[in-house]
Design a protein around this motif. Structure first.
Motif, PDB file in Angstrom:
ATOM      1  N   HIS A  27      -5.190   4.560 -51.879  1.00 56.26           N
ATOM      2  CA  HIS A  27      -6.015   5.754 -52.000  1.00 56.26           C
ATOM      3  C   HIS A  27      -6.981   5.601 -53.175  1.00 56.26           C
ATOM      4  O   HIS A  27      -6.654   5.012 -54.203  1.00 56.26           O
ATOM      5  CB  HIS A  27      -5.144   6.997 -52.189  1.00 56.26           C
ATOM      6  N   HIS A  41      -9.179  13.178 -48.067  1.00 55.74           N
ATOM      7  CA  HIS A  41      -8.185  14.170 -48.490  1.00 55.74           C
ATOM      8  C   HIS A  41      -8.873  15.488 -48.852  1.00 55.74           C
ATOM      9  O   HIS A  41      -8.512  16.543 -48.338  1.00 55.74           O
ATOM     10  CB  HIS A  41      -7.379  13.656 -49.678  1.00 55.74           C
ATOM     11  N   ASN A  84      -3.672  17.181 -53.531  1.00 55.57           N
ATOM     12  CA  ASN A  84      -4.469  16.388 -52.589  1.00 55.57           C
ATOM     13  C   ASN A  84      -5.290  17.236 -51.632  1.00 55.57           C
ATOM     14  O   ASN A  84      -5.998  16.697 -50.776  1.00 55.57           O
ATOM     15  CB  ASN A  84      -3.571  15.435 -51.803  1.00 55.57           C
TER      16      ASN A  84
END
Length: 528
Positions: free
Chosen positions: A131, A152, A186
């Motif tokens: 990520h 996200h 997130n």
């Protein structure tokens, strides 16, 4: 004859074949991990105990080499670097050429994000390299799975964002904004505002201690425990504002670069720096420490790039740059990326020998460099610059084989939750941060003679200090707390009148008369 044949065949079955046993226990590539020729204890002139000890050590070394050779089979991938043919140089290879030469999966990792309005950008990868987090200085924050292009969240906080970092996993992140540090989830929702962290320039997260470290314009290094929410330490550096910080992944020591050219190393349990090094003649602009904790690279306004061995705090190599470096990053395989002006220069084997030419180069035309970071377990370098973010391929940068219990790029939601619980249970205390973490749990094995010698030295020092102290006259008890008064009060409480009490009263009256008489000696007035 039949009985003899049976006995002979039985003997053949029972008799071991030493050659086959040796071949059976030999592992491929075992010699690669051995420590040289083994010692033959039988031929040594030594006692039985020593021979047994040597034989045991050789057996353990052989088993360790075989285990390492067997584990090598689990490493399905191998690290590879660019290789040039003939008179070609690897630094001349462009990203477009690499995209045409590599497979589709690797070529998809070369991309540019054009974000002209909110730059320059700071970036950060998670520990498993899956990520990516972006933070634009003008308020833009975005987080996404960069390999699958799954976003996200994306938000604009409408104020300055100086730095961003992931916390323990991809579910939580921290952003150093105009005045305070904010925690987001997130989904982009604000979870917490940390009012103790004011005007922060740089953030670092220590994953094994669950500590968020920050430093800013006030010159205070602060540690915040993200699992309990407590402020663990607030250390005053006394060296002014700071905007250069990195962590040593090996021992979790925080390194700060200051305006007077010094680099200080800090632990939350000490109010003064553990180490203070003078690295440059001008302000330190960038700094990076390799994952093994052995080497450190620093850059300053004096247009110097220096490589240090922090095991002995000595300078190894020194290079001159055309402009001060804005950011440094060291990969898992030891490649050093240097971002200056609009260029990125990548060096190979810089910690071993003096290099004359870089390994790779990348030009981001018309955009100044701001932040560099290698992606873990991938041959990818993330470049944050004035006009957005770029991802370039650097062959040989990432570790090809990962430990799924440490950082798993392919972990599921269930595995992530279990890893978070195990991380909290195994959390290290701030007191365990030190320069040499291998000393934790060890005992100082001093001999009896050394302990006695140290005890004698301590006693001698105490005796010398006692001799130097001025001696005081003993205070004679007179009046109510004198021994005679206490004795008489004791007799009165018991209503006892005897000859001993009468003698004591006479002695007390005589003592009082003697004290009332004037002194017979000459005074100062009598002399003159």
């Amino acid at each position: 004859m039949a009985n003899q044949d049976k006995k002979g065949s039985a003997a053949l079955l029972v008799k071991p074949n030493k050659k086959k046993i040796a071949e059976r226990h030999h592992v491929e590539n075992e010699e690669k991990y051995t420590r040289g020729s083994s010692l033959n204890a039988k031929k040594m002139k030594a006692g039985y105990k020593l021979k047994e000890k040597i034989r045991k050590q050789e057996k353990e070394a052989k088993e360790a080499a075989q285990a390492a050779a067997l584990a090598e089979r689990l490493h399905g991938e191998e690290a590879g670097y660019l290789e040039a043919e003939g008179m070609e140089k690897t630094k001349n290879f462009k990203q477009d050429q690499l995209a045409d030469a590599v497979d589709i999966n690797t070529s998809s990792k070369i991309f540019n994000l054009d974000l002209d309005e909110f730059g320059p950008y700071a970036l950060d990868y998670t520990r498993n390299g899956r990520h990516l987090l972006l933070g634009g200085k003008k308020g833009h924050i975005a987080a996404f799975d960069w390999q699958t292009s799954k976003l996200h969240f994306e938000t604009h906080v409408k104020e300055t964002v100086r730095d961003v970092t992931w916390l323990h996993n991809e579910t939580m992140l921290a952003a150093a904004q105009k005045k305070y540090v904010f925690i987001y989830d997130n989904n982009g929702m604000e979870v917490h505002r940390m009012k103790n962290h004011i005007e922060v320039n740089k953030l670092e997260f220590l994953p094994y201690h669950f500590l968020l470290a920050s430093v800013g314009n006030a010159g205070y290094l602060k540690y915040q425990d993200t699992s309990t929410g407590q402020l663990v330490a607030e250390l005053r550096t006394k060296l002014g504002g700071c905007d250069t910080m990195t962590q040593n992944p090996w021992n979790a020591v925080i390194n700060l670069g200051h305006g007077n050219g010094t680099v200080t190393m800090w632990a939350p349990t000490m109010t003064t720096p553990l180490v203070k090094m003078l690295c440059h003649k001008a302000r330190v602009t960038a700094m990076a420490v390799d994952p093994s904790g052995r080497y450190m690279a620093t850059a300053g306004l004096d247009n110097k790039l220096k490589v240090w061995d922090i095991r002995k705090y000595g300078l190894i190599q020194e290079y001159s740059t055309k402009a001060p470096a804005a950011s440094l990053s060291i990969s898992q395989r030891g490649l050093l990326a240097v971002g200056w002006n609009s260029q990125v220069t990548i060096w190979k084997d810089i910690f071993r020998t003096k290099q004359t030419a870089p390994y790779m180069q990348h030009l981001q035309a018309g955009s100044m460099m701001n932040d560099l970071e290698f992606c873990p377990f991938e041959d990818v370098l993330g470049v944050g610059h004035q006009k957005g973010m770029s991802s370039i391929v650097v062959p040989g940068a990432g570790e090809p084989n990962f430990d799924s219990l440490e950082a798993n790029p392919y972990q599921t939601k269930k595995q992530r939750q279990e890893a978070e619980v195990h991380g909290l249970l195994d959390k290290l205390q701030p007191e365990m941060i030190m320069l040499d973490p291998t000393q934790i749990g060890k005992m100082t094995r001093a001999t009896k003679e050394e302990a006695q010698k140290r005890q004698r030295e301590d006693q001698a020092e105490q005796a010398a200090e006692a001799d130097d102290l001025p001696t005081k006259d003993r205070k004679r008890m007179r009046g109510r707390n004198s021994s005679l008064k206490r004795y008489l009060r004791k007799k009165e409480r018991r209503n006892i009148v005897d000859q001993d009490k009468l003698d004591t009263m006479d002695q007390l009256q005589k003592l009082q008369k003697d004290q009332a008489k004037p002194s017979s000696g000459f005074t100062t007035l009598d002399i003159f």
